[in-house]
Design a protein around this motif. Structure first.
Motif, short mmCIF file in Angstrom:
data_model
loop_
_atom_site.label_atom_id
_atom_site.label_comp_id
_atom_site.label_asym_id
_atom_site.label_seq_id
_atom_site.Cartn_x
_atom_site.Cartn_y
_atom_site.Cartn_z
N VAL A 71 0.85 -1.19 0.00
CA VAL A 71 0.00 0.00 0.00
C VAL A 71 0.89 1.24 0.00
CG1 VAL A 71 -1.74 1.30 1.29
CG2 VAL A 71 -1.80 -1.18 1.31
N ARG A 72 0.55 2.21 -0.85
CA ARG A 72 1.31 3.46 -0.88
C ARG A 72 0.33 4.62 -0.82
NH1 ARG A 72 3.34 6.23 -5.56
NH2 ARG A 72 2.62 4.43 -6.72
N LEU A 73 0.49 5.46 0.18
CA LEU A 73 -0.32 6.66 0.33
C LEU A 73 0.22 7.72 -0.62
CD1 LEU A 73 -2.67 7.53 2.15
CD2 LEU A 73 -1.01 8.46 3.72
N LEU A 74 -0.64 8.29 -1.44
CA LEU A 74 -0.19 9.30 -2.40
C LEU A 74 -0.11 10.67 -1.74
CD1 LEU A 74 -2.22 8.19 -5.54
CD2 LEU A 74 0.18 7.76 -5.02
N PRO A 75 0.71 11.56 -2.28
CA PRO A 75 0.79 12.92 -1.72
C PRO A 75 -0.59 13.60 -1.79
CG PRO A 75 2.57 12.53 -3.27
CD PRO A 75 1.65 11.36 -3.37
N VAL A 76 -0.76 14.58 -0.94
CA VAL A 76 -2.03 15.31 -0.87
C VAL A 76 -2.29 15.98 -2.22
CG1 VAL A 76 -3.24 17.19 0.27
CG2 VAL A 76 -1.74 15.69 1.59
N SER A 77 -3.51 15.79 -2.74
CA SER A 77 -3.88 16.43 -4.00
C SER A 77 -4.57 17.76 -3.71
CB SER A 77 -4.81 15.52 -4.81
OG SER A 77 -6.10 15.50 -4.23
N LYS A 78 -4.86 18.50 -4.76
CA LYS A 78 -5.52 19.81 -4.58
C LYS A 78 -6.93 19.67 -4.02
CE LYS A 78 -7.06 19.77 -9.27
NZ LYS A 78 -7.58 20.20 -10.36
N ASP A 79 -7.55 18.47 -4.17
CA ASP A 79 -8.91 18.25 -3.67
C ASP A 79 -8.93 17.77 -2.22
OD1 ASP A 79 -9.82 18.88 -6.21
OD2 ASP A 79 -9.79 16.79 -6.86
N GLU A 80 -7.76 17.50 -1.65
CA GLU A 80 -7.68 16.96 -0.30
C GLU A 80 -7.08 18.00 0.65
OE1 GLU A 80 -6.82 12.42 -1.84
OE2 GLU A 80 -5.16 13.69 -1.25
N ARG A 81 -7.40 17.86 1.91
CA ARG A 81 -6.83 18.76 2.92
C ARG A 81 -5.57 18.14 3.50
NH1 ARG A 81 -11.62 19.82 6.98
NH2 ARG A 81 -11.78 17.57 6.76
N ALA A 82 -4.50 18.92 3.54
CA ALA A 82 -3.23 18.44 4.09
C ALA A 82 -3.29 18.37 5.60
CB ALA A 82 -2.08 19.34 3.65
N GLU A 83 -4.11 19.23 6.20
CA GLU A 83 -4.29 19.21 7.64
C GLU A 83 -5.75 19.47 7.96
OE1 GLU A 83 -1.56 22.24 9.04
OE2 GLU A 83 -3.20 23.65 9.23
N ILE A 84 -6.15 18.94 9.10
CA ILE A 84 -7.52 19.17 9.56
C ILE A 84 -7.49 19.69 10.99
CG2 ILE A 84 -8.59 17.45 8.04
CD1 ILE A 84 -8.70 15.52 10.40
N THR A 85 -8.43 20.53 11.30
CA THR A 85 -8.59 21.02 12.67
C THR A 85 -9.81 20.33 13.26
OG1 THR A 85 -7.64 23.16 12.08
CG2 THR A 85 -8.94 23.05 14.12
N VAL A 86 -9.59 19.64 14.37
CA VAL A 86 -10.66 18.91 15.03
C VAL A 86 -10.99 19.64 16.33
CG1 VAL A 86 -11.47 16.67 15.84
CG2 VAL A 86 -9.70 16.78 14.08
N GLY A 87 -12.16 20.24 16.36
CA GLY A 87 -12.58 20.98 17.54
C GLY A 87 -12.83 20.07 18.73
N ALA A 88 -12.92 20.66 19.89
CA ALA A 88 -13.17 19.90 21.12
C ALA A 88 -14.47 19.12 20.98
CB ALA A 88 -13.25 20.85 22.31
N GLY A 89 -14.39 17.82 21.19
CA GLY A 89 -15.56 16.96 21.12
C GLY A 89 -16.12 16.74 19.73
N GLU A 90 -15.39 17.13 18.70
CA GLU A 90 -15.87 17.01 17.31
C GLU A 90 -15.09 15.94 16.55
OE1 GLU A 90 -15.69 20.86 15.51
OE2 GLU A 90 -17.12 21.73 16.92
N SER A 91 -15.55 15.66 15.33
CA SER A 91 -14.89 14.70 14.45
C SER A 91 -14.62 15.37 13.10
CB SER A 91 -15.78 13.48 14.20
OG SER A 91 -16.00 12.78 15.39
N GLU A 92 -13.54 14.97 12.47
CA GLU A 92 -13.19 15.40 11.12
C GLU A 92 -12.61 14.20 10.37
OE1 GLU A 92 -13.53 18.25 9.36
OE2 GLU A 92 -14.54 19.24 11.01
N THR A 93 -12.61 14.28 9.05
CA THR A 93 -12.16 13.16 8.24
C THR A 93 -11.05 13.58 7.29
OG1 THR A 93 -14.37 12.20 8.32
CG2 THR A 93 -12.92 11.39 6.60
N PHE A 94 -9.96 12.79 7.31
CA PHE A 94 -8.92 12.89 6.29
C PHE A 94 -9.40 12.08 5.11
CE2 PHE A 94 -5.69 13.60 9.69
CZ PHE A 94 -4.94 14.58 9.08
N GLU A 95 -9.28 12.62 3.91
CA GLU A 95 -9.53 11.84 2.70
C GLU A 95 -8.23 11.83 1.91
OE1 GLU A 95 -12.07 11.77 -1.46
OE2 GLU A 95 -12.61 13.22 0.09
N ARG A 96 -7.72 10.65 1.66
CA ARG A 96 -6.47 10.52 0.91
C ARG A 96 -6.61 9.40 -0.10
NH1 ARG A 96 -1.88 12.41 3.58
NH2 ARG A 96 -0.81 11.83 1.66
#
Length: 184
Positions: free
Chosen positions: A67-92
Protein backbone atom coordinates in the motif's frame (compact mmCIF):
# COMPACT_ATOMS: atom_id res chain seq x y z
CA UNK A 1 0.71 20.08 44.76
CA UNK A 2 -0.42 23.02 42.61
CA UNK A 3 2.11 22.07 39.95
CA UNK A 4 0.82 18.49 39.82
CA UNK A 5 -2.77 19.79 39.61
CA UNK A 6 -1.86 22.16 36.77
CA UNK A 7 -0.04 19.42 34.84
CA UNK A 8 -2.97 17.03 35.27
CA UNK A 9 -5.42 19.70 34.13
CA UNK A 10 -3.40 20.39 30.97
CA UNK A 11 -3.14 16.68 30.21
CA UNK A 12 -6.85 15.95 30.82
CA UNK A 13 -7.98 18.88 28.69
CA UNK A 14 -5.74 17.70 25.82
CA UNK A 15 -3.62 20.84 25.73
CA UNK A 16 -0.35 18.86 25.98
CA UNK A 17 -1.30 15.61 24.18
CA UNK A 18 -4.44 15.02 22.15
CA UNK A 19 -6.73 12.16 23.02
CA UNK A 20 -8.27 10.95 19.78
CA UNK A 21 -10.44 8.10 18.63
CA UNK A 22 -9.49 6.96 15.13
CA UNK A 23 -11.37 4.91 12.59
CA UNK A 24 -11.25 4.00 8.94
CA UNK A 25 -14.46 4.51 7.03
CA UNK A 26 -15.43 1.52 4.90
CA UNK A 27 -18.44 3.24 3.34
CA UNK A 28 -17.73 4.43 -0.19
CA UNK A 29 -14.50 2.44 -0.58
CA UNK A 30 -14.18 1.22 -4.15
CA UNK A 31 -11.51 0.50 -6.73
CA UNK A 32 -10.17 2.79 -9.43
CA UNK A 33 -8.05 1.35 -12.21
CA UNK A 34 -6.50 4.05 -14.39
CA UNK A 35 -5.37 3.77 -18.02
CA UNK A 36 -1.95 2.53 -16.89
CA UNK A 37 -3.51 -0.28 -14.82
CA UNK A 38 -2.72 1.35 -11.46
CA UNK A 39 -5.14 0.18 -8.76
CA UNK A 40 -6.11 2.86 -6.27
CA UNK A 41 -8.87 3.86 -3.87
CA UNK A 42 -9.77 6.63 -1.47
CA UNK A 43 -9.04 6.20 2.21
CA UNK A 44 -11.27 7.96 4.73
CA UNK A 45 -9.75 8.23 8.21
CA UNK A 46 -11.96 9.79 10.86
CA UNK A 47 -10.45 11.41 13.95
CA UNK A 48 -12.66 12.21 16.93
CA UNK A 49 -11.27 14.64 19.51
CA UNK A 50 -12.08 13.43 23.03
CA UNK A 51 -10.62 16.49 24.77
CA UNK A 52 -11.57 20.08 25.57
CA UNK A 53 -9.19 21.86 23.17
CA UNK A 54 -8.90 21.93 19.40
CA UNK A 55 -6.11 19.97 17.75
CA UNK A 56 -4.60 20.35 14.28
CA UNK A 57 -3.66 17.07 12.60
CA UNK A 58 -1.34 16.81 9.61
CA UNK A 59 1.49 14.73 8.15
CA UNK A 60 -0.51 11.56 7.69
CA UNK A 61 1.79 8.68 6.65
CA UNK A 62 2.06 4.91 6.84
CA UNK A 63 4.58 2.22 6.05
CA UNK A 64 2.54 -0.77 4.90
CA UNK A 65 3.79 -3.33 2.37
CA UNK A 66 1.56 -3.41 -0.73
CA UNK A 67 0.00 0.00 0.00
CA UNK A 68 1.31 3.46 -0.88
CA UNK A 69 -0.32 6.66 0.33
CA UNK A 70 -0.19 9.30 -2.40
CA UNK A 71 0.79 12.92 -1.72
CA UNK A 72 -2.03 15.31 -0.87
CA UNK A 73 -3.88 16.43 -4.00
CA UNK A 74 -5.52 19.81 -4.58
CA UNK A 75 -8.91 18.25 -3.67
CA UNK A 76 -7.68 16.96 -0.30
CA UNK A 77 -6.83 18.76 2.92
CA UNK A 78 -3.23 18.44 4.09
CA UNK A 79 -4.29 19.21 7.64
CA UNK A 80 -7.52 19.17 9.56
CA UNK A 81 -8.59 21.02 12.67
CA UNK A 82 -10.66 18.91 15.03
CA UNK A 83 -12.58 20.98 17.54
CA UNK A 84 -13.17 19.90 21.12
CA UNK A 85 -15.56 16.96 21.12
CA UNK A 86 -15.87 17.01 17.31
CA UNK A 87 -14.89 14.70 14.45
CA UNK A 88 -13.19 15.40 11.12
CA UNK A 89 -12.16 13.16 8.24
CA UNK A 90 -8.92 12.89 6.29
CA UNK A 91 -9.53 11.84 2.70
CA UNK A 92 -6.47 10.52 0.91
CA UNK A 93 -5.86 8.51 -2.22
CA UNK A 94 -3.81 5.35 -1.93
CA UNK A 95 -2.42 2.86 -4.39
CA UNK A 96 -2.56 -0.88 -3.84
CA UNK A 97 0.77 -1.95 -5.32
CA UNK A 98 0.46 -5.64 -4.42
CA UNK A 99 -2.79 -7.11 -3.10
CA UNK A 100 -1.11 -10.21 -1.69
CA UNK A 101 1.63 -8.27 0.14
CA UNK A 102 -0.70 -6.28 2.41
CA UNK A 103 -0.12 -7.70 5.92
CA UNK A 104 -2.76 -9.40 8.03
CA UNK A 105 -1.61 -7.86 11.31
CA UNK A 106 -2.75 -4.28 12.01
CA UNK A 107 -0.26 -1.60 11.00
CA UNK A 108 -0.04 1.93 12.42
CA UNK A 109 -0.70 5.27 10.78
CA UNK A 110 1.59 8.16 11.78
CA UNK A 111 0.56 11.79 12.12
CA UNK A 112 1.72 15.11 13.53
CA UNK A 113 -0.39 17.23 15.86
CA UNK A 114 -0.49 20.75 17.26
CA UNK A 115 -2.47 22.23 20.12
CA UNK A 116 -2.22 25.73 21.54
CA UNK A 117 0.37 24.44 24.01
CA UNK A 118 2.23 21.54 22.40
CA UNK A 119 3.10 19.76 19.17
CA UNK A 120 4.53 16.39 18.31
CA UNK A 121 4.32 13.19 16.34
CA UNK A 122 2.38 10.10 17.20
CA UNK A 123 0.98 6.95 15.64
CA UNK A 124 -2.18 4.95 16.02
CA UNK A 125 -3.16 1.41 15.11
CA UNK A 126 -6.78 1.43 14.10
CA UNK A 127 -9.34 -1.20 14.96
CA UNK A 128 -9.88 -4.24 12.80
CA UNK A 129 -12.90 -4.45 10.50
CA UNK A 130 -15.50 -7.16 10.80
CA UNK A 131 -15.78 -9.07 7.54
CA UNK A 132 -18.32 -11.68 6.66
CA UNK A 133 -16.65 -14.29 4.50
CA UNK A 134 -18.40 -14.75 1.18
CA UNK A 135 -19.72 -18.21 0.67
CA UNK A 136 -20.30 -19.64 -2.77
CA UNK A 137 -23.92 -19.97 -3.75
CA UNK A 138 -25.21 -23.47 -3.44
CA UNK A 139 -26.73 -25.02 -6.52
CA UNK A 140 -30.43 -25.72 -6.27
CA UNK A 141 -31.22 -29.26 -5.27
CA UNK A 142 -33.85 -31.30 -6.99
CA UNK A 143 -37.08 -31.58 -5.02
CA UNK A 144 -37.30 -34.51 -2.66
CA UNK A 145 -40.20 -35.99 -0.84
CA UNK A 146 -41.07 -34.12 2.35
CA UNK A 147 -39.25 -35.14 5.47
CA UNK A 148 -40.15 -34.37 9.04
CA UNK A 149 -39.03 -30.91 10.17
CA UNK A 150 -35.60 -30.57 11.71
CA UNK A 151 -35.11 -28.71 14.95
CA UNK A 152 -33.98 -25.10 14.41
CA UNK A 153 -30.31 -24.22 14.69
CA UNK A 154 -29.19 -23.34 18.17
CA UNK A 155 -27.21 -20.21 18.86
CA UNK A 156 -23.58 -20.96 19.62
CA UNK A 157 -23.71 -24.20 17.67
CA UNK A 158 -21.19 -22.87 15.15
CA UNK A 159 -23.78 -23.00 12.38
CA UNK A 160 -24.64 -19.30 12.22
CA UNK A 161 -22.76 -16.81 10.07
CA UNK A 162 -20.05 -15.05 12.03
CA UNK A 163 -17.95 -12.03 11.21
CA UNK A 164 -14.19 -12.41 11.17
CA UNK A 165 -12.04 -9.53 12.40
CA UNK A 166 -9.52 -8.49 9.76
CA UNK A 167 -6.81 -5.84 10.11
CA UNK A 168 -8.07 -2.56 8.64
CA UNK A 169 -5.47 -2.40 5.85
CA UNK A 170 -6.03 -6.06 4.87
CA UNK A 171 -9.82 -5.57 4.78
CA UNK A 172 -9.38 -2.41 2.66
CA UNK A 173 -7.07 -4.25 0.23
CA UNK A 174 -9.48 -7.21 0.06
CA UNK A 175 -12.37 -4.91 -0.86
CA UNK A 176 -10.43 -2.85 -3.41
CA UNK A 177 -8.74 -5.84 -5.06
CA UNK A 178 -12.00 -7.82 -5.22
CA UNK A 179 -13.84 -4.82 -6.73
CA UNK A 180 -11.11 -4.46 -9.36
CA UNK A 181 -11.36 -8.14 -10.32
CA UNK A 182 -15.16 -8.02 -10.54
CA UNK A 183 -15.14 -4.95 -12.79
CA UNK A 184 -12.97 -6.58 -15.44
Amino acid sequence: MALVFAAMTLWVTGATAPQLRWGVGSFGVYAFVDDDGVLSSHLFIEAENLTMVSVILAGLSMDIPGVRLLPVSKDERAEITVGAGESETFERRLVITDCAAVPHEPRPVRFTYRTWLASGESEVTMDSWPERPERPERPERPERPERPERPERLEGSGQEDEDILVAWQRALANKVCDDALRSR
